[in-house]
Design a protein around this motif. Structure first.
Motif, PDB file in Angstrom:
ATOM      1  N   ARG A  32       0.833  -1.204   0.000  1.00  0.00           N
ATOM      2  CA  ARG A  32       0.000   0.000   0.000  1.00  0.00           C
ATOM      3  C   ARG A  32       0.867   1.253   0.000  1.00  0.00           C
ATOM      4  O   ARG A  32       0.555   2.240  -0.657  1.00  0.00           O
ATOM      5  N   GLN A  58       0.835   4.386  -2.574  1.00  0.00           N
ATOM      6  CA  GLN A  58       0.690   5.768  -2.126  1.00  0.00           C
ATOM      7  C   GLN A  58       1.811   6.654  -2.662  1.00  0.00           C
ATOM      8  O   GLN A  58       1.580   7.797  -3.064  1.00  0.00           O
ATOM      9  N   CYS A  66      -7.200  -0.835  -2.812  1.00  0.00           N
ATOM     10  CA  CYS A  66      -6.230   0.054  -2.165  1.00  0.00           C
ATOM     11  C   CYS A  66      -6.258   1.431  -2.817  1.00  0.00           C
ATOM     12  O   CYS A  66      -6.286   2.465  -2.141  1.00  0.00           O
ATOM     13  N   THR A  67      -6.280   1.473  -4.139  1.00  0.00           N
ATOM     14  CA  THR A  67      -6.262   2.748  -4.863  1.00  0.00           C
ATOM     15  C   THR A  67      -7.560   3.512  -4.652  1.00  0.00           C
ATOM     16  O   THR A  67      -7.547   4.734  -4.412  1.00  0.00           O
ATOM     17  N   THR A 108      -9.535   3.334  -2.095  1.00  0.00           N
ATOM     18  CA  THR A 108      -9.539   3.806  -0.704  1.00  0.00           C
ATOM     19  C   THR A 108      -8.652   5.029  -0.534  1.00  0.00           C
ATOM     20  O   THR A 108      -9.056   6.014   0.105  1.00  0.00           O
ATOM     21  N   ASP A 109      -7.452   4.989  -1.100  1.00  0.00           N
ATOM     22  CA  ASP A 109      -6.532   6.115  -0.951  1.00  0.00           C
ATOM     23  C   ASP A 109      -6.976   7.337  -1.747  1.00  0.00           C
ATOM     24  O   ASP A 109      -6.531   8.450  -1.472  1.00  0.00           O
ATOM     25  N   GLN A 168      -9.980   8.253  -1.586  1.00  0.00           N
ATOM     26  CA  GLN A 168     -11.109   8.707  -0.769  1.00  0.00           C
ATOM     27  C   GLN A 168     -12.461   8.306  -1.352  1.00  0.00           C
ATOM     28  O   GLN A 168     -13.439   9.054  -1.273  1.00  0.00           O
TER      29      GLN A 168
END
Length: 460
Positions: A226, A230, A290-291, A293-294, A296
């Protein structure tokens, strides 16, 4: 002035619903003939889907199907999973780990702070110093990075290296060769940081690219895969471009690797619907969730399926503020970011698996030999268990041609007598009838170990 009295708010109230209704996890090996069903029922909370997918991915389980629903404050998931050989999960320790990790006391609560934007980040994690780097990629860069650490008498105990769109991101865990502990001497850390910066600065001097030091770094440990996502996301690698002015559409990816992503609107329920169809692979769902979620976005419903060599994934999402993707610019950004996330882990060419006794300079020696033999590292994973170092390198010819087997023979002569080397050809397409080639080099019997995510287990 009159005093203002505020009502008392119990800080434990926020977790009350979870305490009353703890997560329920079941691992079912009877309902399906071909796979294991992992069912999770829990009170919904931010990031819970990523948390569950992350745990399954770290166990190197393959998610063949999944059904996700999290409307109404309740989270219900069903995952169809197999092991790396496509069989049911029958190992009692693995099953016990799933139940404990996803159960009432196993949920991860990792808060994350950030440092200011830097090319090189250094902080301590337990007995290791964590180093994060991002910059313009070029042949031999990993060799130069590891040589700096070896010269300063730092041992690389674990590392993960990705390349994408002519950029490289690394997370390395090192310790002092003498004390076998994290380095806490500020002058020595400063020297290491400055030398690593100089290497990355040399890469970027000839570039018109403005993405030189645009990233942020976490305080404390976060999930390594993750973290790499990021770092690339903050670096805006999804925009394409490089020192050579190459756009993402011009990067040399096979047609079978090009994802097809669409974003549509669900008028009835007020969702944005993201559809992804691409070549299936391990950890594909993790990379996508993951993408999102990051970025938003919250996933309310999802359906995941695997059709032969391809995967189809559908996500019903909204932004955390409740809005859907209204503008074409938002949709295009999501498509570009998901495409980048899918491609970062894609590797072709040869996979080299090396096992040797751990020592300072081992990574530097191996990467130097790869560079001298004209091989470029596109992805790497380094782990240490006890006194044994386990390294995985995905390599290709630095000129873009297929790797000549004469080069592999040269590697055998240089390092085959001191290491176990397993060579595998990464297939271009799972549907291809041509099997992946394997060879054992160096007079050792071929070993069928699977590295998986040893970095996470090493740090656990």
């Amino acid at each position: 002035m009159a005093s203002v009295c505020w009502p008392y708010f119990d800080p434990e109230y926020e977790n009350l619903s979870i305490r009353i209704n703890p997560p329920r996890v079941s691992v079912d090996n009877t309902s399906c003939l071909e796979c294991t069903l992992v069912k999770v029922d829990s009170v919904n909370k931010p990031g819970i889907l990523l948390e569950v997918v992350q745990i399954l991915s770290d166990l190197d389980l393959i998610i063949t199907k999944a059904y996700i629903s999290s409307d109404g404050g309740w989270f219900m998931d069903v995952f169809h999973v197999t092991d790396q050989q496509g069989k049911k999960v029958t190992d009692s320790k693995t099953i016990d780990h799933i139940e404990k990790a996803l159960g009432p006391k196993g949920h991860i609560t990792a808060a994350m702070k950030t440092w200011p934007s830097k090319q090189v980040g250094v902080h301590s994690v337990g007995d290791h110093t964590a180093i994060e780097l991002i910059g313009t990629d070029r042949p031999g860069l990993l060799s130069e990075i590891s040589a700096v650490l070896a010269n300063l008498q730092f041992n690389v105990a674990a590392a993960e290296v990705w390349t994408h769109n002519r950029r490289i991101a690394c997370v390395l865990y090192v310790n002092d060769n003498t004390t076998c502990r994290a380095e806490d001497d500020p002058p020595r850390l400063s020297v290491m940081e400055e030398q690593l910066k100089n290497i990355l600065r040399d890469c970027d001097e000839d570039s018109d690219n403005d993405k030189v030091a645009r990233t942020s770094f976490s305080m404390g440990f976060t999930h390594v895969d993750r973290r790499l996502h990021q770092m690339f996301f903050a670096d805006r690698d999804y925009e394409g471009g490089s020192s050579a002015g190459v756009t993402s559409d011009q990067v040399d990816y096979p047609p079978s690797f090009k994802p097809k992503i669409t974003v549509e609107r669900c008028e009835d329920k007020g969702y944005s619907v993201v559809n992804v169809r691409c070549k299936d692979r391990a950890k594909l769902m993790f990379d996508i969730v993951c993408t999102l979620t990051d970025m938003q976005y919250v996933v309310f419903h999802a359906t995941i399926s695997s059709d032969g060599p391809y995967a189809s994934q559908e996500y019903y999402i909204r932004h955390v503020d409740g809005c859907i993707l209204d503008t074409e610019g938002e949709k295009e950004r999501v498509i570009k970011c998901l495409e980048a996330a899918i491609r970062r882990r894609v590797s072709e060419g040869l996979r080299l698996e090396l096992v040797a006794k751990d020592r300072v300079g081992l990574l530097s020696e191996v990467t130097r030999i790869l560079r001298e033999n004209g091989l470029s590292v596109t992805r790497a994973g380094v782990s240490t268990i006890g006194e044994q170092a386990m390294n995985v390198f995905y390599v290709r010819d630095s000129s873009g041609n297929p790797v000549d087997m004469k080069t592999i023979e040269s590697l055998r002569k240089e390092i085959g007598h001191t290491m176990i080397i397993n060579v595998k050809k990464v297939p271009m397409n799972k549907a291809s009838k041509e099997p992946a080639t394997e060879a054992s080099i160096g007079g050792w019997a071929k070993t069928n170990f699977f590295f998986g995510n040893l970095l996470e287990r090493f740090l656990a």
